[in-house]
Scaffold this active site. Structure first.
Site, PDB file in Angstrom:
ATOM      1  N   ASP A 116       0.856  -1.182   0.000  1.00 45.17           N
ATOM      2  CA  ASP A 116       0.000   0.000   0.000  1.00 45.17           C
ATOM      3  C   ASP A 116       0.897   1.238   0.000  1.00 45.17           C
ATOM      4  OD1 ASP A 116       0.953   0.206   2.574  1.00 45.17           O
ATOM      5  OD2 ASP A 116      -0.916  -0.362   3.540  1.00 45.17           O
ATOM      6  N   HIS A 135      -6.327 -21.546  10.318  1.00 43.95           N
ATOM      7  CA  HIS A 135      -7.696 -21.930   9.958  1.00 43.95           C
ATOM      8  C   HIS A 135      -8.419 -20.789   9.231  1.00 43.95           C
ATOM      9  CE1 HIS A 135     -11.840 -23.189  10.003  1.00 43.95           C
ATOM     10  NE2 HIS A 135     -12.113 -22.002  10.519  1.00 43.95           N
ATOM     11  N   ASP A 155      -8.075  -7.301   0.523  1.00 45.49           N
ATOM     12  CA  ASP A 155      -7.140  -7.619   1.604  1.00 45.49           C
ATOM     13  C   ASP A 155      -7.810  -7.223   2.906  1.00 45.49           C
ATOM     14  OD1 ASP A 155      -5.698  -5.048   3.054  1.00 45.49           O
ATOM     15  OD2 ASP A 155      -6.571  -4.557   1.106  1.00 45.49           O
TER      16      ASP A 155
END
Length: 375
Positions: free
Chosen positions: A92, A335, A266
Site C-alpha cells: 500500500d 484456519h 485484503d
C-alpha cells in the site's frame, strides 16, 4: 523483458474470474491477500500461508518505512528475500496508515508530514517518496499515494480530498516511471457520492494505470452503504484491468464485493481474529473462548483441511487459548486464512462454471444455520 498482464477468463453477472500474471507468479482472481504488515503474516510461516492457497501478500509501506526502513530492506535484497516469500507482493502507499496511526500529522498539497507512532521521529510522505519506498521494497504491485478521509464526511471535504488524491495520482504515475515487471494501481476516491466516484474514475483512466482500486470504503460506513457504492463504482473503472477493494473484509463483505465486480481484496480480519480466539467457519463465527467448547472433541469445521481442524479438537483449541499458548493464535490464524482462501477458490470455480448465484445461496444458508449444536 518480464511483463505483467491481466486476463479475464469468465464472468457470471458482474462477478469475474481471471489471472494477473507477474514475473513472480500468477495471481488467480478473485484473490484475497493476507496482510503481512511488518514483513510477516502474524503467527504464520510464509510456506504455511502459501499452503492455504494465497498467491499474493500485502506489505505496509508506513510500517516498513519506519521499521526497519525501506533503505535497510533494499540493502538486504528487497522485501521478498527479507521475508522469505518468493511470490507477488502488493504494497500500500502508506497514506491510510498515516491518517489513522501517525501523530501530529499535517496535510498539504505537497504531502503529509507526521511523527512516527513508534518513536516520535519526524517524516514526510509525498507521492514521490511513497513511490521511492515501494521501489526500494521491490513490491510487484505498487499503490499510488492518496488521501483517505474517514466516513461520514461532508461533500465539500470528500470533493477536495478526492481531487487532491487525483493530483497525487498523476505525481505517483510520473514518479513511478517505466518499471517492466511491476504494476502501478490508481485509487478511486469520492466517498459514497456516485458523481465524485465517476469523476475520480475518469481522472485515473486518463492518467492510465495497470489496475484500479476502490478506496475509501470499509472506513465506518457500514455494509449496506458500501454495497450501495459498489453497485456502481466498479462499473466506472476499465473492464480490462484488475479492480481492488482495499481493506475488505468479512466473508459476506468479500462475497458481496465479488458479486459486484471486484477482483482483489485484503484485510487483517482473519489474522487478527485468529489471535483473539475468533474462528470463521462455513456456519458463521465461532468464539473458541466460550466454555461450551471445553469438553468438545469435535473439530472446529469438519469440512476444513487446515491443521487446526484435521489435528485438534475444539476442546484443545479452547484450552490453549485460555492458557495464552502461542499455538492458539497460530492454529486459529491458519484456519481463518484457509477458510478465506476456500471462499475465493469456491467463487472462482462457481464463476467459471456460471453458477455463482447457486454458490452464493449455499454460502449464505450455511452461515445462517449457525454453529453446530453443543454437546
Amino acid at each position: 523483458m518480464s511483463t505483467t498482464s491481466f486476463t479475464l477468463h469468465a464472468t457470471d453477472g458482474k462477478a469475474r474470474t481471471g489471472v494477473i500474471s507477474t514475473p513472480r507468479g500468477e495471481i488467480r482472481t478473485p484473490a484475497f491477500m493476507p496482510v503481512g504488515t511488518a514483513a510477516t503474516v502474524k503467527a504464520m510461516l510464509p510456506e504455511q500461508v502459501r499452503s492455504t492457497g494465497a498467491d499474493i501478500l500485502l506489505g505496509n509501506t508506513y510500517h516498513l518505512m519506519l521499521r526497519p526502513t525501506a533503505e535497510r530492506i533494499a540493502r538486504l535484497g528487497g522485501l521478498h528475500q527479507f521475508m522469505n516469500w518468493d511470490r507477488p507482493i502488493l504494497t500500500d502507499s502508506g497514506g491510510f496508515q498515516v491518517m489513522s496511526l501517525a501523530d501530529l500529522r499535517k496535510l498539504t498539497e505537497e504531502g503529509v508530514s507526521f511523527r512516527s507512532h513508534i518513536d516520535g521521529s519526524k517524516h514526510m510522505l509525498t507521492p514521490e517518496r511513497s513511490m521511492e519506498i515501494q521501489r526500494l521494497l521491490g513490491s510487484d504491485i505498487v499503490m499510488c499515494f492518496d488521501e483517505c478521509p474517514a466516513l461520514p464526511a461532508d461533500r465539500k471535504r470528500l470533493e477536495e480530498s478526492m481531487r487532491l488524491s487525483m493530483r497525487w495520482a498523476q505525481r505517483s504515475r510520473d514518479a513511478f516511471g517505466d518499471r517492466p515487471g511491476h504494476m502501478l494501481f490508481g485509487i478511486q476516491q469520492g466517498g459514497l457520492e456516485p458523481d465524485l466516484r465517476e469523476e475520480s474514475a475518469k481522472a485515473l483512466t486518463q492518467i492510465g494505470f495497470d489496475g484500479y482500486a476502490v478506496g475509501g470504503l470499509a472506513v465506518g460506513e457500514g455494509q449496506e452503504a458500501m454495497f450501495g457504492c459498489l453497485d456502481h463504482a466498479p462499473d466506472t473503472l476499465p473492464v480490462d484491468k484488475p479492480r481492488y477493494l482495499m481493506g475488505v473484509g468479512k466473508p459476506d463483505d468479500i462475497v458481496g464485493a465479488v458479486k459486484r465486480g471486484i477482483d482483489m481484496m485484503d484485510c487483517v480480519l482473519p489474522t487478527r481474529s485468529g489471535r483473539t480466539g475468533q474462528a470463521f467457519t462455513r456456519r458463521g463465527v465461532v468464539n473458541i473462548k466460550n466454555a461450551r467448547h471445553a469438553d468438545d472433541p469435535r473439530p472446529l469445521d469438519e469440512h476444513c483441511s487446515c491443521p487446526a481442524c484435521t489435528g485438534y479438537s475444539r476442546a484443545y483449541l479452547h484450552h490453549v487459548f485460555r492458557s495464552h499458548e502461542m499455538i492458539s493464535g497460530m492454529l486459529l490464524t491458519w484456519h481463518n486464512l484457509q477458510y478465506f482462501q476456500d471462499i475465493m477458490d469456491g467463487m472462482r470455480g462457481a464463476i467459471a462454471e456460471g453458477r455463482f448465484d447457486a454458490w452464493e445461496a449455499v454460502f449464505h444458508a450455511g452461515r445462517a444455520e449457525g454453529d453446530i449444536e453443543r454437546l
